[in-house]
Enzyme design. Sequence first.
Site, PDB file in Angstrom:
ATOM      1  CG  ASP A  50      29.765 -18.530  -4.809  1.00 37.36           C
ATOM      2  OD1 ASP A  50      30.307 -17.642  -4.126  1.00 37.36           O
ATOM      3  OD2 ASP A  50      28.686 -18.354  -5.402  1.00 37.36           O
TER       4      ASP A  50
ATOM      5  CG  ASP B 192      12.786 -19.295  -9.178  1.00 40.09           C
ATOM      6  OD1 ASP B 192      14.025 -19.382  -9.239  1.00 40.09           O
ATOM      7  OD2 ASP B 192      12.134 -18.374  -9.710  1.00 40.09           O
TER       8      ASP B 192
ATOM      9  N   GLY C  78      22.319 -24.327  -7.314  1.00 36.31           N
ATOM     10  CA  GLY C  78      20.911 -24.163  -6.947  1.00 36.31           C
ATOM     11  C   GLY C  78      20.006 -24.213  -8.159  1.00 36.31           C
TER      12      GLY C  78
HETATM   13  P1  AMP Z   1      25.021 -16.564  -8.161  1.00 39.90           P
HETATM   14  O1  AMP Z   1      25.160 -15.335  -7.336  1.00 39.90           O
HETATM   15  O2  AMP Z   1      24.059 -16.426  -9.321  1.00 39.90           O
HETATM   16  O3  AMP Z   1      26.331 -17.122  -8.585  1.00 39.90           O
HETATM   17  O4  AMP Z   1      24.307 -17.634  -7.234  1.00 39.90           O
HETATM   18  C1  AMP Z   1      24.723 -17.953  -5.924  1.00 39.90           C
HETATM   19  C2  AMP Z   1      24.123 -19.258  -5.541  1.00 39.90           C
HETATM   20  O5  AMP Z   1      22.706 -19.201  -5.496  1.00 39.90           O
HETATM   21  C3  AMP Z   1      24.462 -20.395  -6.481  1.00 39.90           C
HETATM   22  O6  AMP Z   1      24.658 -21.522  -5.731  1.00 39.90           O
HETATM   23  C4  AMP Z   1      23.259 -20.488  -7.362  1.00 39.90           C
HETATM   24  O7  AMP Z   1      23.105 -21.779  -7.910  1.00 39.90           O
HETATM   25  C5  AMP Z   1      22.140 -20.128  -6.393  1.00 39.90           C
HETATM   26  N1  AMP Z   1      21.015 -19.505  -7.063  1.00 39.90           N
HETATM   27  C6  AMP Z   1      20.991 -18.307  -7.667  1.00 39.90           C
HETATM   28  N2  AMP Z   1      19.779 -18.056  -8.181  1.00 39.90           N
HETATM   29  C7  AMP Z   1      19.003 -19.114  -7.899  1.00 39.90           C
HETATM   30  C8  AMP Z   1      17.633 -19.463  -8.158  1.00 39.90           C
HETATM   31  N3  AMP Z   1      16.828 -18.660  -8.831  1.00 39.90           N
HETATM   32  N4  AMP Z   1      17.200 -20.634  -7.694  1.00 39.90           N
HETATM   33  C9  AMP Z   1      18.011 -21.465  -7.015  1.00 39.90           C
HETATM   34  N5  AMP Z   1      19.273 -21.196  -6.721  1.00 39.90           N
HETATM   35  C10 AMP Z   1      19.782 -20.038  -7.165  1.00 39.90           C
HETATM   36 MG    MG Z   2      27.389 -18.478  -9.047  1.00 40.82          MG
END
Ligand code: AMP
Ligand code: MG
Length: 522
Positions: free
Chosen positions: A272, A139, A107
Site C-alpha cells: 500500500d 484519528d 485513512g
Molecule cells: P501508513 O503505514 O502510514 O502508510 O498507513 C497505513 C494505513 O493506515 C493507511 O491507509 C493510512 O491512511 C492509515 N493511517 C495511518 N495513520 C492514520 C491515522 N492517524 N488516522 C487514520 N488513518 C491512518
Molecule cells: Mg501508507
Amino acid sequence: MVGLFNETILQDHPLFHNHDSILVQEYASLGTPYLAEVPATPLRTQPCLVHLNTALANAVGLNAEQLASAQGVDVLSGNTQFPSYQSRASVYCGHQFGQFVPQLGDGRALLIAEVRKGKQYRQLQLKGAGPTPYSRHADGRAVLRSSIREYLASEAMHALGIATTRALSLTASADPVFRETTETAAVVCRVSESFMRFGHVEFFCYTNQLEALRNLLTWHIEQHHPEIDLGETETSFHAGLLQWLGAVIERTARMVAQWQAVGFCHGVMNTDNMSLLGLTIDYGPYGFVDGFDIDHICNHSDHQGRYSYRNQPRIAHWNLYALAQALSPFIPDSKETLQNLLDGFADVFHAEHSAQFASKLGLSQLQGDAVDTLIENTLKFMHQHTLDFTRFFRSISALNPKATVEENFAQWQHSPFFPLALGDEEQVTNARTWLSQWLALAQTTPLALEQWRSKLEKTNPAFVLRNHLLQNAIEQAQKGEFTEVNRLFIALSDPYNAEQMPGDYIAKPPEWAKSLVLSCSS
Ligand code: AMP
Ligand code: MG
C-alpha cells in the site's frame, strides 16, 4: 466533460495563476466504488503556514502569494474546501510486512483538487486533515514531527532526481494529537500525478470486483500511459496490461536502484506504500544511512529487517509479484506470462544500479564486469568500516584518476568530506587497496581532471537529509520555531552545492545520531 463547469468558474479564482491552469475533476469523476466524498475536518486552533514550496506552486499553476494568504492557508490545512471541489478519499488494501490486510485506504489523506496546466496534470492531497471512511478508528491526523519529515523528504528526493510525490505546503496548529505522548497536528499538502498504489489493484481483485478493477486500470493507463494502446478487444487489453505491468516493473526497479545510490531506506515498503507510477511515496520512518551498514534497518518497528537496505530490491520484487498476482484474472496463462515479466526486474535493477554506482565512482560503465566487481568491493569496504555513505562518495572528487595511490591518499585527506579514521591501521591499509583497485579503472577516463571533478560533484550530493538534522529541526519546530525547517529546505533544494552548504550539514554526524529511534508512529 465533467470538468467544464469548474473550468469556467475557476479560471478566475485567485488561487490559480493567470488563467494558465484549471481545476478539473478527472479522477474524482470515477466516483464509487473507488472514492468516498468526505470533507476535511477543520482544526480547532488556527493553523499557521510553516512552509510553502513556492517553486512547486508556480510549477503546478497555483498562485503562491494567494496560497500564503489567510484564505490559502485555510485551504491548505483543510479548514475550508478547495473552491468547487468536493474532497475525496480512496480505498485500497495491501500486504503490510508480508501479511495481507483486506481493507486500508486513505485513512488520513484527502484528494482536494486536480489541476491541469497545459498537458501537465497534478493531484493535490492533504495528509492529516481528519478521518475518512477508511480511518479504521484512527484519528485521521498527522503529527508535526512526521509531517516535517514527509514534507522535507519529498523535496529532498526530488532534488536528488529520484521519482517521488512532492510537497506543496506544511501547515501546523496547536490542536493536540495523541500518540505515545501528546503532540500537535500538522497537515502536508502533497502533489503528484497520481497517488495510486499497488494496493488499489489488490483491493478490487480480492473483493472480486473485477469489472471495477478493469475500469480503474483502463482509466489509470489511459491517463498516465498515453504510449499504451489498450485497443477494443480482449487480446489488445491483455497485451496493453502486460505492457503496463512491464512499465511498473521497470520504474520500480529503477527507483529502488536510485534509492540505493543515495543510501536511502524507505522503511515501510508495504504494497500500500508502492506507487503505480514508481514514485517514492508515504515517507514515514525512512532514513538516509550515515555510517554504511548493508543491513541497516531504519524502522524500529521492523524487527526482522524485512525492509533493510540490503533487502529493499528483493522486497520491491516481492511487491511486484503481489501486484502481478492481483492482475492474473485478466491474463491468459498468467503464471508463465507474469513470471517472465517479473524476471525482467533483476536486469533493469542491475543495469540501473551499475550505472548509478559507476557514475558515483567517476567511472565509465562500459568497463562492464570490472565495474561491478569494484562496486561490490567498494560497498564491502564501506560496510566493513562503517564509512559515512554520503561523505565517502562526495570525497571521491578530491581524488585524481591520473595520480598514484600515495599521491591520492595524501590529496584525499584535504577533502572536507574525508571519510576515513586515520588512527585505524586496518582501515587505512584497506583504503590503499581500495584506491589501487579504483585507480586501475578510473585512470582510463577520457575526461580532463576539472571536467571529471565537476561531473562527479553533480553526481554525489554534498548533503542528504540525515535523521539527526531532521531531529534538530523537529525539536525546534515543536517549540514554535521553524528556522531550521527553512534552513534544511534551502540545503536540500541544492544538495550538490558544497560551497553554499552550512558546515554542520556536511560534517560527520554526531555520536547521538546513532541512537535515534524511528517507528511507524506518525
Ligand atoms: P501508513 O503505514 O502510514 O502508510 O498507513 C497505513 C494505513 O493506515 C493507511 O491507509 C493510512 O491512511 C492509515 N493511517 C495511518 N495513520 C492514520 C491515522 N492517524 N488516522 C487514520 N488513518 C491512518
Ligand atoms: Mg501508507
